[in-house]
Design an enzyme around this catalytic site. Structure first.
Site, PDB file in Angstrom:
ATOM      1  N   HIS A  32      46.582   3.194 -32.577  1.00  8.93           N
ATOM      2  CA  HIS A  32      46.577   1.723 -32.672  1.00  8.93           C
ATOM      3  C   HIS A  32      45.661   1.319 -33.823  1.00  8.93           C
ATOM      4  O   HIS A  32      44.640   1.968 -34.078  1.00  8.93           O
ATOM      5  CB  HIS A  32      46.091   1.126 -31.345  1.00  8.93           C
ATOM      6  CG  HIS A  32      46.267  -0.353 -31.288  1.00  8.93           C
ATOM      7  ND1 HIS A  32      45.396  -1.227 -31.908  1.00  8.93           N
ATOM      8  CD2 HIS A  32      47.228  -1.117 -30.707  1.00  8.93           C
ATOM      9  CE1 HIS A  32      45.818  -2.464 -31.700  1.00  8.93           C
ATOM     10  NE2 HIS A  32      46.926  -2.428 -30.987  1.00  8.93           N
ATOM     11  N   GLU A  88      43.463  -0.830 -34.098  1.00 10.12           N
ATOM     12  CA  GLU A  88      42.043  -1.001 -33.728  1.00 10.12           C
ATOM     13  C   GLU A  88      41.350   0.351 -33.619  1.00 10.12           C
ATOM     14  O   GLU A  88      40.149   0.462 -33.894  1.00 10.12           O
ATOM     15  CB  GLU A  88      41.942  -1.820 -32.424  1.00 10.12           C
ATOM     16  CG  GLU A  88      42.289  -3.284 -32.691  1.00 10.12           C
ATOM     17  CD  GLU A  88      42.928  -4.020 -31.532  1.00 10.12           C
ATOM     18  OE1 GLU A  88      42.886  -3.527 -30.393  1.00 10.12           O
ATOM     19  OE2 GLU A  88      43.481  -5.111 -31.775  1.00 10.12           O
ATOM     20  N   GLY A  92      46.610  -9.873 -33.383  1.00  9.43           N
ATOM     21  CA  GLY A  92      45.565 -10.751 -32.864  1.00  9.43           C
ATOM     22  C   GLY A  92      45.205 -11.918 -33.776  1.00  9.43           C
ATOM     23  O   GLY A  92      44.186 -12.563 -33.582  1.00  9.43           O
ATOM     24  N   GLU A 127      53.125  -2.136 -36.192  1.00  7.38           N
ATOM     25  CA  GLU A 127      52.173  -3.231 -35.983  1.00  7.38           C
ATOM     26  C   GLU A 127      51.419  -3.492 -37.277  1.00  7.38           C
ATOM     27  O   GLU A 127      50.409  -2.827 -37.556  1.00  7.38           O
ATOM     28  CB  GLU A 127      51.165  -2.866 -34.883  1.00  7.38           C
ATOM     29  CG  GLU A 127      51.765  -2.745 -33.506  1.00  7.38           C
ATOM     30  CD  GLU A 127      50.745  -3.066 -32.412  1.00  7.38           C
ATOM     31  OE1 GLU A 127      51.063  -3.914 -31.579  1.00  7.38           O
ATOM     32  OE2 GLU A 127      49.649  -2.499 -32.412  1.00  7.38           O
ATOM     33  N   LYS A 136      44.203  -4.173 -23.906  1.00  2.00           N
ATOM     34  CA  LYS A 136      42.981  -3.903 -24.689  1.00  2.00           C
ATOM     35  C   LYS A 136      41.766  -3.873 -23.739  1.00  2.00           C
ATOM     36  O   LYS A 136      41.909  -3.408 -22.618  1.00  2.00           O
ATOM     37  CB  LYS A 136      42.855  -4.906 -25.832  1.00  2.00           C
ATOM     38  CG  LYS A 136      44.144  -4.925 -26.676  1.00  2.00           C
ATOM     39  CD  LYS A 136      44.041  -5.624 -27.971  1.00  2.00           C
ATOM     40  CE  LYS A 136      45.395  -5.544 -28.687  1.00  2.00           C
ATOM     41  NZ  LYS A 136      45.382  -6.164 -29.999  1.00  2.00           N
ATOM     42  N   ASN A 148      49.693  -4.430 -23.856  1.00  2.00           N
ATOM     43  CA  ASN A 148      48.419  -3.757 -24.163  1.00  2.00           C
ATOM     44  C   ASN A 148      47.292  -4.726 -23.836  1.00  2.00           C
ATOM     45  O   ASN A 148      47.079  -5.692 -24.559  1.00  2.00           O
ATOM     46  CB  ASN A 148      48.407  -3.354 -25.651  1.00  2.00           C
ATOM     47  CG  ASN A 148      47.085  -2.733 -26.075  1.00  2.00           C
ATOM     48  OD1 ASN A 148      46.228  -2.452 -25.239  1.00  2.00           O
ATOM     49  ND2 ASN A 148      46.927  -2.509 -27.377  1.00  2.00           N
ATOM     50  N   SER A 184      50.985 -10.553 -32.616  1.00  2.00           N
ATOM     51  CA  SER A 184      51.034 -11.987 -32.320  1.00  2.00           C
ATOM     52  C   SER A 184      52.386 -12.449 -31.774  1.00  2.00           C
ATOM     53  O   SER A 184      52.824 -13.565 -32.061  1.00  2.00           O
ATOM     54  CB  SER A 184      50.649 -12.790 -33.570  1.00  2.00           C
ATOM     55  OG  SER A 184      49.321 -12.489 -33.955  1.00  2.00           O
TER      56      SER A 184
END
Ligand code: 13P
Length: 262
Positions: free
Chosen positions: A97, A99, A175, A169, A14, A12, A215
């Protein structure tokens, strides 16, 4: 339990890499990676670069995923791109996701509509679920996973479920450099399968593909890939470098049932 299934490795990107960088990356990755029958490698670039990459990509080697899309097929929705427009360009679509949930305030209702829109448009949805640090510290992890699974799969039949991939996730691991321990991921993946069994039965619980993201690095990838409950990885930062991403892909291959080596 799940060793006979293909491993899935998704990168991904992003909101990174412009058209030129994306094209160069794809060229470089295709030189580094052999075509594998036992690993499905999926790239999720920005929407901007999807179409040009779709013309460049060898689909026997890599598949493409959208990072997001709107759930209606067409209409007056300024700034949006629909799954109908992505049909034929991508084979997978990330949905929900963290985010999207936390920065762009997507609700379970939006997410459930997106899962259905993906399936209706012959795109395999990768439904992302996971608890925040606060929810984890309050002992709510499994409740959150259950709620997000029930919410995201609300309109999905047993037949349609075979198209769905689940990505666990934990928000606190995305991240942050603070990856979840494999034992923790293993327990979460079991809980996810347990919930799928409750909703769709034991065959579905065994066959659904469950990924981990948060991560992951070259060094940590193999530990996750050896977990029998897990079918692959969803990688952010470490996928931005073609070399490190290719090393992770090779680990997925080596950890698989065929045992073929580079
Ligand atoms: P990182 O690997 O950078 O933590 O990102 C994970 C992720 O969000 C993949 O979708």
């Amino acid at each position: 339990m799940t060793n006979d299934k293909k491993k899935i490795i998704i990168g991904n990107w992003k909101m990174n890499l412009n058209m030129q960088d994306a094209s160069l990356y794809l060229q470089r990755l295709s030189e580094l990676i052999k075509i594998r029958r036992d690993v499905e490698v999926i790239l999720a670039p920005t929407t901007l670069t999807l179409q040009s990459l779709s013309l460049q990509v060898n689909l026997r080697q890599f598949k493409l995923a959208s990072q997001n899309f709107y759930w209606r097929d067409h209409g007056s929705y300024t700034g949006e791109v629909s799954a109908t427009q992505l049909r034929g360009i991508v084979q997978y679509g990330l949905v929900g996701h963290s985010e999207r949930r936390h920065i762009f305030c997507e609700s379970d209702k939006d997410i459930c509509n997106k899962v259905a829109a993906a399936i209706r448009n012959h795109i395999r949805p990768v439904l992302c679920i996971g608890e925040t640090a606060w929810e984890r510290s309050n002992g709510e992890t499994y409740d959150i996973l259950q709620d997000q699974l029930i919410g995201g799969l609300a309109n999905i039949t047993s037949d349609e479920l075979s198209q769905v991939v689940i990505a666990y996730e934990p928000v606190w691991a995305v991240g942050t450099g603070q990856n979840a321990l494999p034992t923790y991921v293993s327990a979460a993946a079991k809980a996810i399968r347990g919930q799928i069994e409750h909703l769709y039965g034991s065959a579905a619980a065994k066959s659904i593909q469950v990924l981990y993201g948060g991560s992951v690095t070259i060094d940590s990838a193999a530990d996750y890939l050896s977990l029998p409950e897990l079918d692959g990885l969803l990688i952010g930062g470490a996928s931005l470098n073609a070399h490190s991403f290719s090393e992770i892909i090779k680990k997925a291959h080596k950890g698989s049932s065929t045992g073929e080596k580079d």
